[in-house]
Design a protein around this motif. Structure first.
Motif, PDB file in Angstrom:
ATOM      1  N   VAL A   1      36.294  37.224  42.396  1.00 49.15           N
ATOM      2  CA  VAL A   1      35.703  38.100  41.311  1.00 49.15           C
ATOM      3  C   VAL A   1      36.368  37.373  39.928  1.00 49.15           C
ATOM      4  O   VAL A   1      35.518  37.593  38.910  1.00 49.15           O
ATOM      5  CB  VAL A   1      36.197  39.519  41.732  1.00 49.15           C
ATOM      6  CG1 VAL A   1      35.685  40.336  40.532  1.00 49.15           C
ATOM      7  CG2 VAL A   1      35.134  39.685  42.930  1.00 49.15           C
ATOM      8  N   GLU A   2      37.494  37.448  39.863  1.00 49.47           N
ATOM      9  CA  GLU A   2      38.023  36.916  38.571  1.00 49.47           C
ATOM     10  C   GLU A   2      37.323  35.460  37.957  1.00 49.47           C
ATOM     11  O   GLU A   2      37.130  35.488  36.669  1.00 49.47           O
ATOM     12  CB  GLU A   2      39.595  36.959  38.646  1.00 49.47           C
ATOM     13  CG  GLU A   2      40.232  38.235  38.960  1.00 49.47           C
ATOM     14  CD  GLU A   2      41.767  37.819  39.183  1.00 49.47           C
ATOM     15  OE1 GLU A   2      42.459  38.797  39.344  1.00 49.47           O
ATOM     16  OE2 GLU A   2      42.171  36.712  39.213  1.00 49.47           O
ATOM     17  N   LEU A   3      37.289  34.714  38.870  1.00 51.33           N
ATOM     18  CA  LEU A   3      36.557  33.536  38.377  1.00 51.33           C
ATOM     19  C   LEU A   3      35.227  33.772  38.101  1.00 51.33           C
ATOM     20  O   LEU A   3      34.660  32.953  37.084  1.00 51.33           O
ATOM     21  CB  LEU A   3      36.404  32.396  39.537  1.00 51.33           C
ATOM     22  CG  LEU A   3      37.839  31.666  39.848  1.00 51.33           C
ATOM     23  CD1 LEU A   3      37.576  30.750  41.090  1.00 51.33           C
ATOM     24  CD2 LEU A   3      38.157  30.706  38.551  1.00 51.33           C
ATOM     25  N   ILE A   4      34.392  34.499  39.067  1.00 50.13           N
ATOM     26  CA  ILE A   4      32.870  34.880  38.588  1.00 50.13           C
ATOM     27  C   ILE A   4      32.842  35.665  37.218  1.00 50.13           C
ATOM     28  O   ILE A   4      31.969  35.267  36.369  1.00 50.13           O
ATOM     29  CB  ILE A   4      32.380  35.869  39.758  1.00 50.13           C
ATOM     30  CG1 ILE A   4      32.198  34.912  40.802  1.00 50.13           C
ATOM     31  CG2 ILE A   4      31.047  36.406  39.305  1.00 50.13           C
ATOM     32  CD1 ILE A   4      31.676  35.774  42.068  1.00 50.13           C
ATOM     33  N   ALA A   5      33.855  36.592  36.963  1.00 49.67           N
ATOM     34  CA  ALA A   5      33.953  37.213  35.655  1.00 49.67           C
ATOM     35  C   ALA A   5      34.144  36.109  34.559  1.00 49.67           C
ATOM     36  O   ALA A   5      33.672  36.387  33.403  1.00 49.67           O
ATOM     37  CB  ALA A   5      34.866  38.299  35.637  1.00 49.67           C
ATOM     38  N   GLU A   6      35.115  35.425  34.725  1.00 51.74           N
ATOM     39  CA  GLU A   6      35.382  34.530  33.510  1.00 51.74           C
ATOM     40  C   GLU A   6      34.083  33.680  33.310  1.00 51.74           C
ATOM     41  O   GLU A   6      33.556  33.330  32.218  1.00 51.74           O
ATOM     42  CB  GLU A   6      36.435  33.469  34.242  1.00 51.74           C
ATOM     43  CG  GLU A   6      36.741  32.379  33.120  1.00 51.74           C
ATOM     44  CD  GLU A   6      37.960  31.495  33.695  1.00 51.74           C
ATOM     45  OE1 GLU A   6      37.932  30.231  33.190  1.00 51.74           O
ATOM     46  OE2 GLU A   6      38.623  31.770  34.349  1.00 51.74           O
ATOM     47  N   GLU A   7      33.500  33.079  34.367  1.00 53.08           N
ATOM     48  CA  GLU A   7      32.281  32.189  34.330  1.00 53.08           C
ATOM     49  C   GLU A   7      31.227  32.992  33.497  1.00 53.08           C
ATOM     50  O   GLU A   7      30.334  32.290  32.630  1.00 53.08           O
ATOM     51  CB  GLU A   7      31.896  31.782  35.566  1.00 53.08           C
ATOM     52  CG  GLU A   7      30.497  30.773  35.439  1.00 53.08           C
ATOM     53  CD  GLU A   7      30.694  29.583  34.926  1.00 53.08           C
ATOM     54  OE1 GLU A   7      29.796  29.051  33.952  1.00 53.08           O
ATOM     55  OE2 GLU A   7      32.025  29.037  34.815  1.00 53.08           O
ATOM     56  N   ALA A   8      31.056  34.230  33.741  1.00 48.76           N
ATOM     57  CA  ALA A   8      29.745  35.153  33.448  1.00 48.76           C
ATOM     58  C   ALA A   8      30.250  35.781  31.986  1.00 48.76           C
ATOM     59  O   ALA A   8      29.372  36.651  31.332  1.00 48.76           O
ATOM     60  CB  ALA A   8      29.335  35.842  34.325  1.00 48.76           C
ATOM     61  N   ASN A   9      31.393  35.770  31.738  1.00 43.59           N
ATOM     62  CA  ASN A   9      31.741  36.198  30.442  1.00 43.59           C
ATOM     63  C   ASN A   9      31.752  37.906  30.322  1.00 43.59           C
ATOM     64  O   ASN A   9      31.071  38.480  29.567  1.00 43.59           O
ATOM     65  CB  ASN A   9      30.912  35.977  29.258  1.00 43.59           C
ATOM     66  CG  ASN A   9      31.655  36.363  27.821  1.00 43.59           C
ATOM     67  OD1 ASN A   9      33.051  36.600  27.680  1.00 43.59           O
ATOM     68  ND2 ASN A   9      30.819  36.436  26.865  1.00 43.59           N
ATOM     69  N   PHE A  10      32.222  38.415  31.450  1.00 41.80           N
ATOM     70  CA  PHE A  10      32.681  39.964  31.612  1.00 41.80           C
ATOM     71  C   PHE A  10      33.839  40.147  32.054  1.00 41.80           C
ATOM     72  O   PHE A  10      34.653  39.395  32.430  1.00 41.80           O
ATOM     73  CB  PHE A  10      31.507  40.670  32.209  1.00 41.80           C
ATOM     74  CG  PHE A  10      31.426  40.223  33.890  1.00 41.80           C
ATOM     75  CD1 PHE A  10      32.296  40.857  34.670  1.00 41.80           C
ATOM     76  CD2 PHE A  10      30.562  39.270  34.476  1.00 41.80           C
ATOM     77  CE1 PHE A  10      31.916  40.752  36.036  1.00 41.80           C
ATOM     78  CE2 PHE A  10      30.343  39.133  35.626  1.00 41.80           C
ATOM     79  CZ  PHE A  10      31.043  39.724  36.524  1.00 41.80           C
ATOM     80  N   GLU A  11      34.372  41.417  31.832  1.00 39.22           N
ATOM     81  CA  GLU A  11      35.863  41.844  32.411  1.00 39.22           C
ATOM     82  C   GLU A  11      35.526  42.651  33.849  1.00 39.22           C
ATOM     83  O   GLU A  11      34.525  43.235  34.123  1.00 39.22           O
ATOM     84  CB  GLU A  11      36.365  42.564  31.376  1.00 39.22           C
ATOM     85  CG  GLU A  11      36.664  42.007  29.949  1.00 39.22           C
ATOM     86  CD  GLU A  11      37.389  40.803  30.002  1.00 39.22           C
ATOM     87  OE1 GLU A  11      38.333  40.780  30.897  1.00 39.22           O
ATOM     88  OE2 GLU A  11      37.136  39.949  29.195  1.00 39.22           O
ATOM     89  N   VAL A  12      36.681  42.635  34.582  1.00 37.51           N
ATOM     90  CA  VAL A  12      36.726  43.523  35.752  1.00 37.51           C
ATOM     91  C   VAL A  12      37.837  44.444  35.713  1.00 37.51           C
ATOM     92  O   VAL A  12      39.107  43.962  35.301  1.00 37.51           O
ATOM     93  CB  VAL A  12      36.540  42.917  37.183  1.00 37.51           C
ATOM     94  CG1 VAL A  12      35.111  42.104  36.893  1.00 37.51           C
ATOM     95  CG2 VAL A  12      37.468  41.750  37.111  1.00 37.51           C
TER      96      VAL A  12
END
Length: 252
Positions: free
Chosen positions: A60-71
């Motif tokens: 999830v952290e990788l996905i958030a980094e790639e899509a430019n959002f925070e979690v």
């Protein structure tokens, strides 16, 4: 890897700087989205040295980094994750959630990210149970409540089912002799049997069902397409494979 098993109260773990609040269903770059998860499904999400870690968490952290959002993560029992998706209380959920037709009627899923399956396990030395076919109405079997394992037992056996909120409780029931077998997802059974159970729990029979894990979303969430696109990119650029090998070794 030294693991610490246990049930923790609901806490929030923030990842990165909070850049704003999300509105469930919509997507804006830079916003912060709430991820529902649990903390007792090694090696996908669990507590180590007081921190929430695991394959799902890093994914999830990788996905958030790639899509430019925070979690930010909220930890809870597994059944609460599914309920939270149905009521749109959380933006997304990840916890080794199996994609099923029944669940897809009420929530949306990302593309599959892990191929799993179910397996039966017993105590070392048990010669009475060698496969799922050996389960009778007098056989007590533990599993996790609200899981596909519980549904499988209900649909395919006459076993006496004892379902627990956390899978670690199901394993403990087996180790303490309260039940005769446990049914759950292959990767978790293998990990637990080799670590905390010290080889006292062994798999028996064949892998049951073909199952895929997916990231869960409330129905019609814009975030699903964003996450899918990011996940596809991670698979194409090799970062997904790097993470997979870190936790599971090379894929077959």
């Amino acid at each position: 890897m030294k693991t610490k098993w246990g049930i923790c109260t609901v806490v929030t773990v923030s990842i990165g700087l909070m850049a704003g609040c999300s509105s469930t269903g919509s997507f804006n770059e830079g916003d912060t989205y709430t991820v529902a998860t649990d903390n007792s499904y090694v090696p996908f999400e669990f507590i180590e040295d007081g921190e929430l870690v695991g394959f799902d968490i890093e994914l999830v952290e990788l996905i958030a980094e790639e899509a430019n959002f925070e979690v930010e993560f909220e930890q809870m029992e597994f059944s609460g994750i599914l309920a939270g998706m149905e009521t749109s209380r959380y933006d997304l959920g990840i916890a080794g959630i199996t994609i099923t037709e029944d669940r897809a009627e009420n929530i949306d899923f990302s593309q599959p990210y892990y191929e799993a399956g179910l397996t039966l396990a017993v105590l070392e030395g048990n010669e009475d149970i060698e496969s799922i076919d050996d389960l009778t109405e007098s056989t007590s079997v533990s599993t996790r409540s609200s899981s596909t394992s519980q549904s499988y037992l209900e649909d395919n056996t006459d076993a006496d089912i004892e379902a627990y909120p956390e899978i670690t409780e199901a394993y403990q029931a087996l180790l303490q002799g309260h039940v005769e077998a446990v049914l759950y997802d292959v990767p978790n059974v293998e990990f637990y049997s080799q670590s905390d159970a010290n080889g006292e729990i062994v798999r028996v029979g064949e892998r049951l069902t073909g199952e895929d894990y997916g990231i869960a979303f409330p129905k019609d969430s814009e975030l699903r397409d964003v996450v899918d696109e990011a996940l596809t990119t991670l698979k194409e650029n090799g970062r997904f494979d790097e993470l997979y090998e870190k936790w599971f070794g090379e894929s077959e």
